[in-house]
Every structure is written in C-alpha cells, then in structure tokens.
Design a protein around this motif. Structure first.
Motif, short mmCIF file in Angstrom:
data_model
loop_
_atom_site.label_atom_id
_atom_site.label_comp_id
_atom_site.label_asym_id
_atom_site.label_seq_id
_atom_site.Cartn_x
_atom_site.Cartn_y
_atom_site.Cartn_z
N TYR A 49 0.84 -1.21 0.00
CA TYR A 49 0.00 0.00 0.00
C TYR A 49 0.87 1.25 0.00
N GLU A 50 1.85 1.28 0.89
CA GLU A 50 2.72 2.46 0.99
C GLU A 50 3.52 2.68 -0.28
N PHE A 51 3.98 1.60 -0.87
CA PHE A 51 4.73 1.69 -2.11
C PHE A 51 3.90 2.36 -3.21
N LEU A 52 2.65 1.92 -3.36
CA LEU A 52 1.79 2.50 -4.39
C LEU A 52 1.37 3.93 -4.04
N LEU A 53 1.17 4.17 -2.76
CA LEU A 53 0.75 5.49 -2.31
C LEU A 53 1.81 6.55 -2.55
N THR A 54 3.08 6.13 -2.55
CA THR A 54 4.18 7.09 -2.70
C THR A 54 4.75 7.09 -4.12
N GLY A 55 3.90 6.83 -5.09
CA GLY A 55 4.32 6.96 -6.49
C GLY A 55 4.87 5.71 -7.12
N GLY A 56 4.52 4.55 -6.61
CA GLY A 56 5.06 3.31 -7.13
C GLY A 56 4.55 2.91 -8.51
N PHE A 57 3.54 3.60 -9.01
CA PHE A 57 2.97 3.21 -10.31
C PHE A 57 3.98 3.33 -11.45
N GLN A 58 4.88 4.30 -11.34
CA GLN A 58 5.90 4.45 -12.39
C GLN A 58 6.76 3.19 -12.47
N MET A 59 7.21 2.70 -11.33
CA MET A 59 8.00 1.48 -11.30
C MET A 59 7.17 0.28 -11.76
N LEU A 60 5.94 0.24 -11.31
CA LEU A 60 5.06 -0.88 -11.64
C LEU A 60 4.85 -0.98 -13.15
N ASN A 61 4.81 0.15 -13.82
CA ASN A 61 4.55 0.18 -15.26
C ASN A 61 5.83 0.12 -16.10
N ASP A 62 6.96 0.08 -15.46
CA ASP A 62 8.24 0.00 -16.16
C ASP A 62 8.50 -1.46 -16.53
N GLU A 63 8.40 -1.80 -17.81
CA GLU A 63 8.54 -3.19 -18.24
C GLU A 63 9.94 -3.73 -18.03
N ARG A 64 10.91 -2.85 -17.99
CA ARG A 64 12.28 -3.31 -17.80
C ARG A 64 12.55 -3.67 -16.34
N LEU A 65 11.81 -3.06 -15.43
CA LEU A 65 11.94 -3.35 -14.01
C LEU A 65 11.13 -4.62 -13.71
N LYS A 66 11.81 -5.73 -13.45
CA LYS A 66 11.16 -7.02 -13.39
C LYS A 66 10.61 -7.39 -12.01
N VAL A 67 11.30 -6.94 -10.94
CA VAL A 67 10.88 -7.32 -9.59
C VAL A 67 11.02 -6.13 -8.65
N ILE A 68 10.03 -5.97 -7.77
CA ILE A 68 10.06 -4.95 -6.71
C ILE A 68 9.80 -5.66 -5.39
N LEU A 69 10.75 -5.58 -4.47
CA LEU A 69 10.58 -6.18 -3.15
C LEU A 69 9.92 -5.18 -2.22
N ILE A 70 8.92 -5.65 -1.46
CA ILE A 70 8.26 -4.78 -0.49
C ILE A 70 8.20 -5.49 0.88
N LYS A 71 7.78 -4.75 1.89
CA LYS A 71 7.73 -5.25 3.27
C LYS A 71 6.35 -5.79 3.61
N SER A 72 6.36 -6.94 4.27
CA SER A 72 5.16 -7.47 4.91
C SER A 72 5.65 -8.39 6.02
N LYS A 73 5.81 -7.86 7.22
CA LYS A 73 6.46 -8.61 8.29
C LYS A 73 5.66 -9.80 8.78
N GLY A 74 4.35 -9.62 8.91
CA GLY A 74 3.54 -10.72 9.43
C GLY A 74 3.91 -11.06 10.87
N GLU A 75 3.67 -12.31 11.26
CA GLU A 75 3.91 -12.73 12.63
C GLU A 75 5.27 -13.40 12.81
N TYR A 76 5.98 -13.69 11.71
CA TYR A 76 7.18 -14.52 11.83
C TYR A 76 8.40 -13.89 11.18
N HIS A 77 8.47 -12.57 11.18
CA HIS A 77 9.60 -11.89 10.56
C HIS A 77 10.84 -11.97 11.45
#
Length: 242
Positions: free
Chosen positions: A213-241
């Motif tokens: 959510y934070e990634f998209l909220l802070t302008g992540g759409f440019q990266m998301l739409n960049d076909e050359r950018l293949k992977v974006i790592l984001i945070k989701s700690k959960g219960e077992y980080h």
C-alpha cells in the motif's frame, strides 16, 4: 459553487480516484511485487498466498550448506533445503548470497546445482544475487538468472562525484556480461534506469521499508509500469519476521 469549493471538489475527486486505483492494484501484481526478507519457513507459509515469490538472505557456510540468515555472524540453523522442500513446484525465489567470493564460488555453484536437481526446482525460478560481479559469471553460464547487487548507499548522502563514479563503475562492469540484471534500492531507480538504458540488463529493486500500500501510495505506479523493471521487493512482516 465558489471557486474554492470547485477546487476542493476537484482535489477530492483526484484523491478518491487515486485511492481506488491503489486498492484495485494491491494484490494484482504478484509476478512483479515480491516479499522482501522471507527468512523463516513460518513467514514463507504465512505469506505464500499473498506473495508467492520471495527474497531470501543466505550465507554459505564452510561446512557446505546455505544458511538462511541476513547477517553472517547469526545463524538460526535453517538450511535453504527447507524452502526448496516447501516450494511445491511453484513460486520464485530471489537468493541474496551475502558472502559469495572467489574462494567459495565453485562450492556454491555445485550446491545450487545439487539442490535444484534434488528438489526439481527449475533454474528459471531463481534469481542469484551478489555484489561479487566477477563470480556471477559461472552462475550465468550454468543457466541461472543472475543479478549484480549495486553496493552503494543512498545517493542523497553521496557527493555528485561519488554518484557519478558509482554509476560509471556500474556501466563498466556491466560490459563484461557476467550477469543478467542489476539490483538496487529504490533511491537509485532514476539514475540506474538512465545509466543502463543502452544495455540489455533487467532491473530489480526494493522498497523494503514500505508495504505494498505504501509503495503504491508514494508513487510506485511508475516502477510498476516500467517493463524493464522485473521485480520490486516490499515489506510485509507478518507474525514470523526475522
């Protein structure tokens, strides 16, 4: 309606549209948005439905096995075998090898080959990452998808000269053809995109302190739409980080 009210109404529409776009996009880009630092089986299982593709930190020990841990001095006694045994022939893994060197490169490659055969994990499902760009050549030649970890801090904390030198070094080592992609923190996105524009290398990045959510909220759409950018790592700690 007064001018101020019309402006406020227009701004409300824009914010609402953007919020809806974010809500619609979350969870719909699993091939590109991967889970950062998935260093426990419990987290792997917990997050698998939302993030089938993960990044795992590894240290290759002198005894000949991959230890799943972010820090070389720390061990939880968890071998990479445990993750391969849980893949169920789906999902991809970004393997961040912290201590690849000339001394252990052959042993690491041999162990990776053994694991992929034993657990029937296709090489196409793996990203092999290291800052040791020379040693990545053998992995690339063996059919693995390899990425050079760009080992420089936030450009805002570097001088213009330091930034220029770092990017020139990247351009120079990329010419050797030792790796398929370049991986870097999101701070370098614009600079590295420009620097690597005339090459065939893919780009991989991480915004590891941000949730999806934070990634998209802070302008992540440019990266998301960049076909050359293949992977974006984001945070989701959960219960077992860890």
């Amino acid at each position: 309606m007064s001018l101020i009210k019309r402006v406020l109404f227009a701004l409300l529409l824009i914010v609402t549209f953007y919020a809806v776009a974010i809500i619609f996009c979350v969870g719909r880009n699993k091939d590109k948005i991967w889970l950062h630092r998935c260093n426990s089986i419990e987290k792997f299982v917990e997050q698998r439905e939302d993030y089938p593709n993960v990044e795992i930190d590894l240290v290759f020990r002198d005894s000949g096995y991959f230890d799943v841990t972010h820090d070389v001095p720390v061990s939880f006694g968890l071998p990479l075998d445990s993750f391969f045994a849980h893949t169920e022939n789906n999902g991809k893994m970004w393997l961040d090898i912290k201590n690849l060197s000339n001394d252990n490169a052959n042993a690491i490659l041999s162990e990776l080959e053994r694991l992929t055969v034993k657990y029937r994990v296709s090489k196409e499902r793996l990203i092999i990452e290291s800052s040791s760009w020379k040693e990545l050549s053998a992995f690339t030649n063996a059919g693995f998808y390899t990425s050079y970890y760009f080992p420089h801090g936030n450009p805002s904390k570097l001088s213009d000269t330091e930034c220029t030198e770092a990017l020139e070094e990247l351009k120079l080592v990329a010419k050797n053809g030792n790796f398929k992609a370049v991986s870097f923190p999101f701070w370098w996105y614009e600079e590295i995109s420009d620097t690597m524009a005339d090459t065939n290398h893919d780009l991989l990045t991480w915004q590891h302190r941000s949730t999806e959510y934070e990634f998209l909220l802070t302008g992540g759409f440019q990266m998301l739409n960049d076909e050359r950018l293949k992977v974006i790592l984001i945070k989701s700690k959960g219960e077992y980080h860890r």
